[in-house]
Design a protein around this motif. Structure first.
Motif, mmCIF file in Angstrom:
data_model
loop_
_atom_site.group_PDB
_atom_site.id
_atom_site.type_symbol
_atom_site.label_atom_id
_atom_site.label_comp_id
_atom_site.label_asym_id
_atom_site.label_seq_id
_atom_site.Cartn_x
_atom_site.Cartn_y
_atom_site.Cartn_z
ATOM 1 N N GLN A 308 35.025 28.243 41.846
ATOM 2 C CA GLN A 308 35.061 28.016 43.291
ATOM 3 C C GLN A 308 35.201 26.528 43.598
ATOM 4 O OE1 GLN A 308 33.577 30.295 46.453
ATOM 5 N NE2 GLN A 308 31.823 28.943 46.716
ATOM 6 N N THR A 309 34.532 25.693 42.800
ATOM 7 C CA THR A 309 34.671 24.247 42.972
ATOM 8 C C THR A 309 36.106 23.803 42.729
ATOM 9 O OG1 THR A 309 32.387 23.948 42.247
ATOM 10 C CG2 THR A 309 33.803 22.019 42.184
ATOM 11 N N PHE A 310 36.797 24.456 41.783
ATOM 12 C CA PHE A 310 38.201 24.144 41.494
ATOM 13 C C PHE A 310 39.119 24.528 42.653
ATOM 14 C CE2 PHE A 310 42.272 25.570 39.524
ATOM 15 C CZ PHE A 310 42.702 24.357 39.017
ATOM 16 N N ASN A 311 38.709 25.554 43.437
ATOM 17 C CA ASN A 311 39.452 25.985 44.635
ATOM 18 C C ASN A 311 40.856 26.498 44.293
ATOM 19 O OD1 ASN A 311 39.811 26.492 47.346
ATOM 20 N ND2 ASN A 311 40.389 24.388 47.862
ATOM 21 N N PRO A 312 40.960 27.572 43.488
ATOM 22 C CA PRO A 312 42.271 28.034 43.023
ATOM 23 C C PRO A 312 42.998 28.892 44.063
ATOM 24 C CG PRO A 312 40.580 29.456 42.159
ATOM 25 C CD PRO A 312 39.866 28.384 42.930
ATOM 26 N N GLU A 313 44.273 29.163 43.751
ATOM 27 C CA GLU A 313 45.084 30.068 44.577
ATOM 28 C C GLU A 313 45.268 31.421 43.896
ATOM 29 O OE1 GLU A 313 48.067 27.099 46.902
ATOM 30 O OE2 GLU A 313 48.148 27.038 44.715
ATOM 31 N N ALA A 314 44.969 31.512 42.604
ATOM 32 C CA ALA A 314 45.052 32.782 41.874
ATOM 33 C C ALA A 314 44.136 32.714 40.663
ATOM 34 C CB ALA A 314 46.479 33.074 41.433
ATOM 35 N N ILE A 315 43.586 33.870 40.290
ATOM 36 C CA ILE A 315 42.715 33.983 39.111
ATOM 37 C C ILE A 315 43.217 35.137 38.257
ATOM 38 C CG2 ILE A 315 40.374 34.423 38.270
ATOM 39 C CD1 ILE A 315 39.352 33.282 40.920
ATOM 40 N N PHE A 316 43.313 34.876 36.955
ATOM 41 C CA PHE A 316 43.707 35.919 36.011
ATOM 42 C C PHE A 316 42.576 36.104 35.000
ATOM 43 C CE2 PHE A 316 47.629 33.814 37.426
ATOM 44 C CZ PHE A 316 48.248 34.900 38.044
ATOM 45 N N PHE A 338 34.929 37.306 41.539
ATOM 46 C CA PHE A 338 36.087 36.415 41.420
ATOM 47 C C PHE A 338 37.035 36.584 42.608
ATOM 48 C CE2 PHE A 338 34.779 36.650 36.922
ATOM 49 C CZ PHE A 338 34.854 35.319 36.552
ATOM 50 N N GLU A 339 37.141 37.805 43.113
ATOM 51 C CA GLU A 339 38.066 38.095 44.208
ATOM 52 C C GLU A 339 37.670 37.367 45.493
ATOM 53 O OE1 GLU A 339 41.344 39.807 46.216
ATOM 54 O OE2 GLU A 339 40.894 39.641 44.062
ATOM 55 N N THR A 340 36.395 37.022 45.629
ATOM 56 C CA THR A 340 35.965 36.290 46.823
ATOM 57 C C THR A 340 36.462 34.841 46.803
ATOM 58 O OG1 THR A 340 33.855 35.556 45.844
ATOM 59 C CG2 THR A 340 33.881 37.705 46.926
ATOM 60 N N ILE A 341 36.932 34.393 45.641
ATOM 61 C CA ILE A 341 37.429 33.016 45.500
ATOM 62 C C ILE A 341 38.940 32.971 45.712
ATOM 63 C CG2 ILE A 341 37.542 31.009 43.987
ATOM 64 C CD1 ILE A 341 35.197 32.275 42.403
ATOM 65 N N ALA A 342 39.670 33.870 45.036
ATOM 66 C CA ALA A 342 41.135 33.915 45.093
ATOM 67 C C ALA A 342 41.584 35.288 44.600
ATOM 68 C CB ALA A 342 41.738 32.803 44.236
ATOM 69 N N PRO A 343 42.822 35.706 44.911
ATOM 70 C CA PRO A 343 43.330 36.997 44.413
ATOM 71 C C PRO A 343 43.195 37.075 42.895
ATOM 72 C CG PRO A 343 44.821 36.104 46.055
ATOM 73 C CD PRO A 343 43.807 35.033 45.783
ATOM 74 N N THR A 344 42.559 38.141 42.412
ATOM 75 C CA THR A 344 42.183 38.252 41.004
ATOM 76 C C THR A 344 42.794 39.502 40.379
ATOM 77 O OG1 THR A 344 40.099 37.098 41.400
ATOM 78 C CG2 THR A 344 40.250 38.410 39.404
ATOM 79 N N ALA A 369 38.644 33.505 31.884
ATOM 80 C CA ALA A 369 39.010 33.421 33.296
ATOM 81 C C ALA A 369 39.905 32.208 33.493
ATOM 82 C CB ALA A 369 37.759 33.313 34.167
ATOM 83 N N VAL A 370 41.107 32.443 34.018
ATOM 84 C CA VAL A 370 42.096 31.382 34.190
ATOM 85 C C VAL A 370 42.397 31.230 35.682
ATOM 86 C CG1 VAL A 370 44.417 30.590 33.601
ATOM 87 C CG2 VAL A 370 43.089 31.914 31.946
#
Length: 587
Positions: A308-316, A338-344, A369-370
Motif C-alpha cells: 500500500q505504501t508503494f501505491n501500485p496500479e496492479a498486483i499479481f 490485496f484487492e483493496t490496494i489495486a486490481p489483483t 506478490a508483485v
C-alpha cells in the motif's frame, strides 16, 4: 497503467467484453498490452480459442496463458474457471519469449535464454517467467538463467499446474504452447516500477534429519532410510496414486544462507525415493513442515501494508497450491485484502519464481506478490489511517479452522522442541565422560570406525595419541580422589587448547586418554603429543602439584582393524613408561 480482470466460462463472455467501450478506450490509449490467461482447463484448444478471439482486436498484444491449480480474480479464489487479466501500459514496451525444453539440458537452456533476452531487449525493468516444473528441472533452468543474465532487475512468476494432478501443465505465448518449457514477458523502459515481496509461513513439524542420498531431483534416503519411509512413518501417507495430493501440505523445510526454504514432494517411485520440485543436497538438514494459518495471514497483512505504501496500479499473486490446500475455505483471508490496494489477479502455482539480486530461485509453499505502476505518484506515507487491518468476521464461529490448526501446530512445535532438547541431553550423556566431559570410549570407538571408512574410501590418513598420567595413583592415595578428579578435569582443558576442533579427545579409562587426529600423519601427531607433554610438565595443578604424562603415537595403516591400531598405540605407551615416563614414543 490500467488493469482490468474478467472471469469467463465461455468464449462469448470474452467477446462481449472485447466489444465494450471500456476495452476499446484502454486499448487506444496504450502502447503495449499484456493479457494473462489463468485457466483451469488444460486443453490447449481452449487456450488457443481465447488467444484467437483476443488476437482479432489486439494483433500486437502479448498474450500469455498458464494452466493453474486455482485462479485468483479480484483477490479471491476462483475454481474451474478462466480468469483473464488485461494490463494496459501507456509508456512501457513489452516483449514475449517462449522456449521448449524437450531435450533436457535445462541449465544450458536457461543460460542461453537469459542471454538472448538481454541481447534483444533494452532497458529491462523486470521479467515475468512462467514454467512447467512438473515436466522439467525448473530449478536447474533458473540456475542457468541466473548465470546468463548480467542485470539485477526483478524476475518473478510461477509454475504451471493442473487440477487433476496428472502433471500435464500448459503454458502459452502468442498462439504457441508447450507442456515442457518456460516463457518470459519482458517489461522495458524507465517508466515502470516493479515491487516484489515473498513470505513462507511454514513451521517445523518433525525433528531435524539429514539428506543422505540424492540423484538429481530425487531424494533416495533421509537419515539413511528410504525417503518415503520417513513420510509414511510420520504422516501415514501411502505410496499410491494419491501421494501428491496427500503430501502436498507437508514440504521439507531447510535453511540455506540463513534463509528458510520449503521443498514440496512431487512423486514417489517403486524404490521409495521421492522426487522434489527443486534439488535437495546430500548433507543438508531438513524437517517436515506444516503451515501455520495465523502466521500466513499475519505475514500477508505485513506485505499488504508495504505494498500500500508503494501505491501500485496492479498486483499479481503467485501462491503455492499447498497454501490453498491448507487454508481451504479461508484461503481468501490471505489474498482478499490485496484487492483493496489495486486490481489483483494471479493463480495457485506449483513453484514460485523470485529473484534476489542476480540469483533467480524456484521457491515452494510461498506467496510471491508483485506490484506494478507507471505513474509518477508519490509513495503513500505510513499512517494508521491508511493501514490495512487483517480480515475480521462478524461471526465468532467462522474461521475456526485456521485457529485450531495454528494452535495444534504450536503445540507440536513446543513438544518437538522439548523432545529435541531431551534427546540432545541424552546424546550428550551417552557420548561424554561424566567427570571430564571428554568423549567416552564408546564414542571414540565409533569415531575411529568412521575415520577408517573415510581413509579406505578416499585414501586419507589419521593418527592417534594415547596418554597416561604418570604415578597418578600416588595423587589419589595421598591427596584423595576429589583432588585427583580436579587434576583430570584440568588436564582435559589443557589438552583441548592444544588440539584442533576436528580432533577428538576421549577418556579411554581411568587416567588414560585417547586423541584421534584426522588428516594427520604420525610425524604431525608426534609434534602435538610433544607439545601437550611440555604444557602438562610446566603446569602447576591444585596445591602446587606438578604432573607429567607418557605418550604413545601411531598412524592408521590401510586395511588393519581398529583392534590392531589400538594394540600398537598401547605398546608405544607401554614403551614410554618403560623408558622412564614423561616422553613420547611412536610406532
Amino acid at each position: 497503467m490500467i488493469c482490468n480482470i474478467i472471469t469467463i466460462k465461455s468464449i462469448d463472455i470474452l467477446k462481449q467484453y472485447l466489444q465494450t467501450d471500456e476495452f476499446k478506450n484502454h486499448l487506444n490509449n496504450s502502447v503495449s498490452v499484456v493479457v494473462q490467461i489463468f485457466s483451469s482447463d488444460r486443453n490447449p484448444d481452449w487456450m488457443m480459442e481465447i488467444e484467437a478471439a483476443l488476437r482479432v482486436t489486439m494483433p500486437r498484444g502479448v498474450i500469455v496463458g498458464v494452466t493453474t491449480m486455482g485462479e485468483i480474480a479480484a483477490g479471491r479464489l476462483r475454481i474451474n474457471t478462466t480468469v483473464i487479466s488485461f494490463a494496459y501500459f501507456e509508456k512501457t514496451q513489452i516483449q514475449g519469449f517462449l522456449i521448449k525444453c524437450d531435450n533436457g539440458n535445462e541449465r544450458d537452456l536457461g543460460n542461453d535464454f537469459s542471454k538472448k533476452i538481454e541481447m534483444i531487449c533494452q532497458d529491462i525493468a523486470g521479467i515475468m517467467l512462467l514454467a512447467t516444473p512438473f515436466t522439467m528441472n525448473a530449478s536447474d533452468f533458473l540456475l542457468g538463467f541466473s548465470t546468463g543474465r548480467s542485470g539485477s532487475y526483478p524476475v518473478f512468476g510461477g509454475g504451471a499446474g493442473d487440477y487433476e494432478a496428472v502433471q500435464e501443465p500448459l503454458i502459452a505465448l502468442n498462439g504457441n504452447y508447450t507442456s515442457k518449457g518456460v516463457l518470459a514477458v519482458v517489461f522495458m523502459g524507465n517508466n515502470i516500477q516493479i515491487d516484489m515481496h515473498t513470505y513462507l509461513g511454514w513451521q517445523p513439524l518433525s525433528k531435524e534429519m539429514i539428506i543422505t542420498e540424492t540423484d538429481g531431483l530425487w531424494v533416495k534416503k533421509i537419515d539413511n532410510e528410504p525417503a518415503f519411509d520417513v513420510f509414511h512413518r510420520y504422516l501415514d501417507i501411502q505410496n499410491d496414486k494419491d501421494f501428491f495430493l496427500n503430501v502436498l501440505e507437508f514440504p521439507l523445510l531447510l535453511k540455506r544462507n540463513g534463509i528458510q526454504y520449503a521443498k514440496a514432494p512431487m512423486e514417489v517411485n517403486g524404490e521409495n525415493a521421492i522426487k522434489f520440485i527443486a534439488d535437495l543436497k546430500e548433507g543438508e538438514t531438513v524437517c517436515i513442515g506444516y503451515g501455520n494459518p495465523s502466521v500466513m495471514i499475519e505475514k500477508a497483512n505485513d506485505i499488504q501494508n508495504l505494498i500500500q505504501t508503494f501505491n501500485p496500479e496492479a498486483i499479481f499473486l503467485y501462491s503455492c497450491i499447498c497454501r490453498r490446500f491448507l487454508l481451504q475455505s479461508e484461503v481468501d483471508l490471505e489474498t482478499r485484502p490485496f484487492e483493496t490496494i489495486a486490481p489483483t489477479s494471479g493463480f495457485y502455482t506449483y513453484g514460485e519464481i523470485y529473484s534476489q539480486g542476480k540469483y533467480v530461485m524456484l521457491l515452494n509453499a510461498t506467496m510471491v506478490a508483485v506490484s506494478m505502476k507507471e505513474r509518477d505518484s508519490e509513495k503513500h506515507e505510513d499512517g494508521t489511517d491508511k493501514r490495512i487491518d487483517k480480515p475480521k468476521s462478524l461471526d465468532p464461529f467462522t474461521s475456526q479452522h485456521a485457529r485450531i490448526i495454528s494452535r495444534l501446530v504450536n503445540f507440536i512445535r513446543v513438544v518437538t522442541e522439548e523432545l529435541e532438547d531431551a534427546n540432545t541431553e541424552a546424546r550428550r550423556l551417552a557420548e561424554r565422560d561424566y567427570l571430564t566431559q571428554a568423549y567416552n570410549r564408546m564414542k571414540a570407538h565409533e569415531f575411529m570406525i568412521n575415520e577408517i571408512k573415510r581413509c579406505e574410501r578416499y585414501g586419507l590418513e589419521f593418527s592417534i595419541i594415547m596418554l597416561d598420567m604418570d604415578y597418578f595413583k600416588k595423587v589419589n592415595d595421598t591427596y584423595g580422589h576429589n583432588l585427583g578428579d580436579e587434576i583430570l578435569i584440568h588436564l582435559v582443558k589443557l589438552i583441548a587448547l592444544e588440539i584442533r576442533t576436528t580432533d577428538m579427545l576421549s577418556r579411554w579409562g581411568g587416567e588414560e586418554f585417547l586423541i584421534v587426529m584426522p588428516m594427520t600423519d604420525k610425524d604431525g601427531a608426534k609434534i602435538i603429543a610433544e607439545r601437550i607433554r611440555s604444557v602438562v610438565e610446566q603446569t602447576q595443578f591444585r596445591k602446587g602439584l606438578s604432573q607429567t604424562c607418557s605418550f604413545g603415537v601411531t598412524a592408521y595403516s590401510g586395511g588393519e582393524s581398529i583392534e590392531t591400531l589400538i594394540e600398537r598405540v598401547d605398546q608405544a605407551l607401554y614403551e614410554a613408561k618403560k623408558r622412564g615416563r614423561n616422553c613420547v614414543i611412536t610406532k
